[in-house]
Design a protein around this motif. Sequence first.
Motif, mmCIF file in Angstrom:
data_model
loop_
_atom_site.group_PDB
_atom_site.id
_atom_site.type_symbol
_atom_site.label_atom_id
_atom_site.label_comp_id
_atom_site.label_asym_id
_atom_site.label_seq_id
_atom_site.Cartn_x
_atom_site.Cartn_y
_atom_site.Cartn_z
ATOM 1 N N TYR A 1 0.839 -1.197 0.000
ATOM 2 C CA TYR A 1 0.000 0.000 0.000
ATOM 3 C C TYR A 1 0.877 1.252 0.000
ATOM 4 N N SER A 2 0.270 2.391 -0.329
ATOM 5 C CA SER A 2 0.959 3.693 -0.374
ATOM 6 C C SER A 2 2.149 3.683 -1.319
ATOM 7 N N ILE A 3 2.066 2.891 -2.379
ATOM 8 C CA ILE A 3 3.106 2.887 -3.414
ATOM 9 C C ILE A 3 2.534 3.327 -4.757
ATOM 10 N N GLU A 4 1.324 3.894 -4.738
ATOM 11 C CA GLU A 4 0.670 4.265 -5.988
ATOM 12 C C GLU A 4 1.396 5.432 -6.662
ATOM 13 N N GLY A 5 1.923 6.359 -5.867
ATOM 14 C CA GLY A 5 2.674 7.484 -6.409
ATOM 15 C C GLY A 5 4.166 7.230 -6.378
ATOM 16 N N ASP A 6 4.903 8.137 -6.976
ATOM 17 C CA ASP A 6 6.369 8.058 -6.999
ATOM 18 C C ASP A 6 6.881 8.601 -5.670
ATOM 19 N N ASN A 7 7.328 7.709 -4.786
ATOM 20 C CA ASN A 7 7.783 8.119 -3.459
ATOM 21 C C ASN A 7 8.840 7.140 -2.959
ATOM 22 N N GLN B 1 -2.051 -1.659 -3.848
ATOM 23 C CA GLN B 1 -3.289 -1.860 -3.104
ATOM 24 C C GLN B 1 -4.303 -0.744 -3.357
ATOM 25 N N SER B 2 -3.874 0.498 -3.250
ATOM 26 C CA SER B 2 -4.735 1.653 -3.565
ATOM 27 C C SER B 2 -5.900 1.809 -2.586
ATOM 28 N N HIS B 3 -5.588 1.756 -1.300
ATOM 29 C CA HIS B 3 -6.557 2.174 -0.275
ATOM 30 C C HIS B 3 -6.429 3.693 -0.166
ATOM 31 N N LEU B 4 -7.260 4.407 -0.904
ATOM 32 C CA LEU B 4 -7.080 5.839 -1.107
ATOM 33 C C LEU B 4 -8.060 6.657 -0.279
ATOM 34 N N ILE B 5 -7.758 7.944 -0.135
ATOM 35 C CA ILE B 5 -8.608 8.907 0.541
ATOM 36 C C ILE B 5 -9.218 9.822 -0.514
ATOM 37 N N LEU B 6 -10.442 10.241 -0.291
ATOM 38 C CA LEU B 6 -11.157 11.089 -1.240
ATOM 39 C C LEU B 6 -10.294 12.264 -1.698
ATOM 40 N N GLY B 7 -10.213 12.422 -3.023
ATOM 41 C CA GLY B 7 -9.499 13.548 -3.605
ATOM 42 C C GLY B 7 -7.995 13.424 -3.585
ATOM 43 N N GLN B 8 -7.462 12.244 -3.269
ATOM 44 C CA GLN B 8 -6.016 12.101 -3.117
ATOM 45 C C GLN B 8 -5.425 11.021 -4.017
ATOM 46 N N VAL B 9 -5.953 10.871 -5.237
ATOM 47 C CA VAL B 9 -5.289 9.999 -6.215
ATOM 48 C C VAL B 9 -3.966 10.664 -6.584
ATOM 49 N N PRO B 10 -2.835 9.976 -6.415
ATOM 50 C CA PRO B 10 -1.542 10.630 -6.674
ATOM 51 C C PRO B 10 -1.418 11.116 -8.119
ATOM 52 N N SER B 11 -0.896 12.317 -8.276
ATOM 53 C CA SER B 11 -0.725 12.870 -9.626
ATOM 54 C C SER B 11 0.306 12.090 -10.432
ATOM 55 N N THR B 12 1.211 11.382 -9.745
ATOM 56 C CA THR B 12 2.263 10.624 -10.423
ATOM 57 C C THR B 12 1.905 9.155 -10.614
ATOM 58 N N MET B 13 0.650 8.792 -10.375
ATOM 59 C CA MET B 13 0.298 7.376 -10.370
ATOM 60 C C MET B 13 0.558 6.715 -11.725
ATOM 61 N N GLU B 14 0.118 7.328 -12.809
ATOM 62 C CA GLU B 14 0.283 6.702 -14.121
ATOM 63 C C GLU B 14 1.757 6.530 -14.464
ATOM 64 N N ALA B 15 2.556 7.561 -14.248
ATOM 65 C CA ALA B 15 3.988 7.471 -14.555
ATOM 66 C C ALA B 15 4.668 6.443 -13.664
ATOM 67 N N ASN B 16 4.227 6.360 -12.407
ATOM 68 C CA ASN B 16 4.820 5.397 -11.486
ATOM 69 C C ASN B 16 4.536 3.969 -11.927
ATOM 70 N N LEU B 17 3.291 3.669 -12.289
ATOM 71 C CA LEU B 17 2.979 2.325 -12.777
ATOM 72 C C LEU B 17 3.746 2.022 -14.053
ATOM 73 N N GLN B 18 3.896 3.022 -14.902
ATOM 74 C CA GLN B 18 4.585 2.810 -16.163
ATOM 75 C C GLN B 18 6.039 2.396 -15.959
ATOM 76 N N ARG B 19 6.685 2.946 -14.927
ATOM 77 C CA ARG B 19 8.098 2.583 -14.743
ATOM 78 C C ARG B 19 8.259 1.117 -14.345
ATOM 79 N N PHE B 20 7.259 0.550 -13.661
ATOM 80 C CA PHE B 20 7.308 -0.878 -13.366
ATOM 81 C C PHE B 20 7.052 -1.697 -14.634
ATOM 82 N N ILE B 21 6.130 -1.224 -15.458
ATOM 83 C CA ILE B 21 5.892 -1.890 -16.741
ATOM 84 C C ILE B 21 7.150 -1.870 -17.586
ATOM 85 N N ASP B 22 7.900 -0.779 -17.523
ATOM 86 C CA ASP B 22 9.138 -0.673 -18.293
ATOM 87 C C ASP B 22 10.185 -1.693 -17.858
#
Length: 466
Positions: free
Chosen positions: A205-211, A236-257
């Motif tokens: 959990y809490s790995i959705e963004g680049d951190n 996991q993405s146990h998220l809080i309202l309004g707090q989808v990380p802005s870097t989520m797509e890029a972060n997932l992409q780096r694992f795909i890479d």
Amino acid sequence: MHTRKRRRALIAGVVTVATAALGIGLSTQFASAQTTLRGAADEAGIDIGIAVDANQLQNNATYRNLVATEFNSLTAENAMKWDATEPSDNSWNFSGADAIVDFAEDNDQTVHGHTFVWHSQTPQWVQNLSASAMQAAMVDHINTLANRYEGRVDSWDVVNEVVSDNNGAMRDSFWRNTLGDGYITTAFQTARAADPNADLYINDYSIEGDNAKSDRIYTIAQGLNSQNLIDGVGFQSHLILGQVPSTMEANLQRFIDLGLKVRITELDIRIQTPADANELQQQANDYERVVSICAELADCSGVTVWGLRDADSWVPGVFPGYGAPLLFDDNFGKKPAYNAVLEALGGDGSEEPTTTDPGTTTPPPTGDGDCTAEIDVVNDWGSGWQGNVLITADNGAVNGWTLTWTWPSGQSITSSWNATVTSSGSSVTASDVGWNANIAAGQTMNAWGFVGSGSSAAPQVTCTAD
């Protein structure tokens, strides 16, 4: 990288909601691809999954029907965890896990296994072992589960939550403190050998963004991938309202890479309750964003929502003041988030949601029912025994429970799971742990279990509903 052809029902056919193990049978017309989550996900070629409770699956027809018709992938919320499957050394209980896998096969759904190795919900007998005995127990546990469900479970969370919340440091779990960091590699090696065709994931959990925490998972995944031991990363993405990380797509992409799959494994988006209409719409927007990210990434295998309806969620019990995190309200009505997910999957979300009052998505209503409970002795090996505790809501819904009893002949509890237990002499008090607090009127839940010492016993239990 392991690949497989997804098993899918015909979009316009009939889904048969049946399991031989449960003796359940009903048929329901499966709607078109554009108007159900399952149909839209099938057309998109990804999983839309649901974390299922084995007790609800057996006892609630509305729950069963929605699980079968709206989702094409199942994850056991608790039934495959160590405390449920091996509560004492080499004493196995597959009843819940078998029921879920059977149901999935009967309804042409994939199964994502959760989880082999975790620091939580692991019995005390494992935590007290020496290093050599603990590693042997871990290897045996993985082999037993993977072999039992080989060819039936499509993917597994091999290790769960191995990184702490402290700036990317490894979690100081009993696993790491006893075995060192090498236990992670050993777990993946064992799982790969046990079922070479299953996709293997690390989950956190809490790995959705680049951190810092996702950086550490990236380093671990990179090392495992260099040994061909891992196929994907679960966010996991146990998220809080309004707090989808802005870097989520890029972060997932780096694992795909790296050549890995990614998967949203435990999605829920919690709201401070009571939730109003604007907050429910913001939640819908957040769900749409997360699901769209997965749908648009070629190697995102799917999204699993962590529970069916708000009343079943673990959130209120762990985050007081928060709730309403799922796609269906307490009464199984579709929330705005449902239509948002449907549209993100390419379906038709124009239908008005069935939620009529935002209040139905607040924490579960105060229960007004009484409850009864009994201890079911399910295994007795002479020097010890296993008991499961069955709780029945009698005249109304139960939204929390406390049990008390007195042992008759010096018995004691040596380990337990899915309850908060205290003992004083022969007196025992046990209460729910949040996610298993809610029992519908007239329903019986296999709520928790324990390993006992001394001769097996089933004393009279007093149940008090909160």
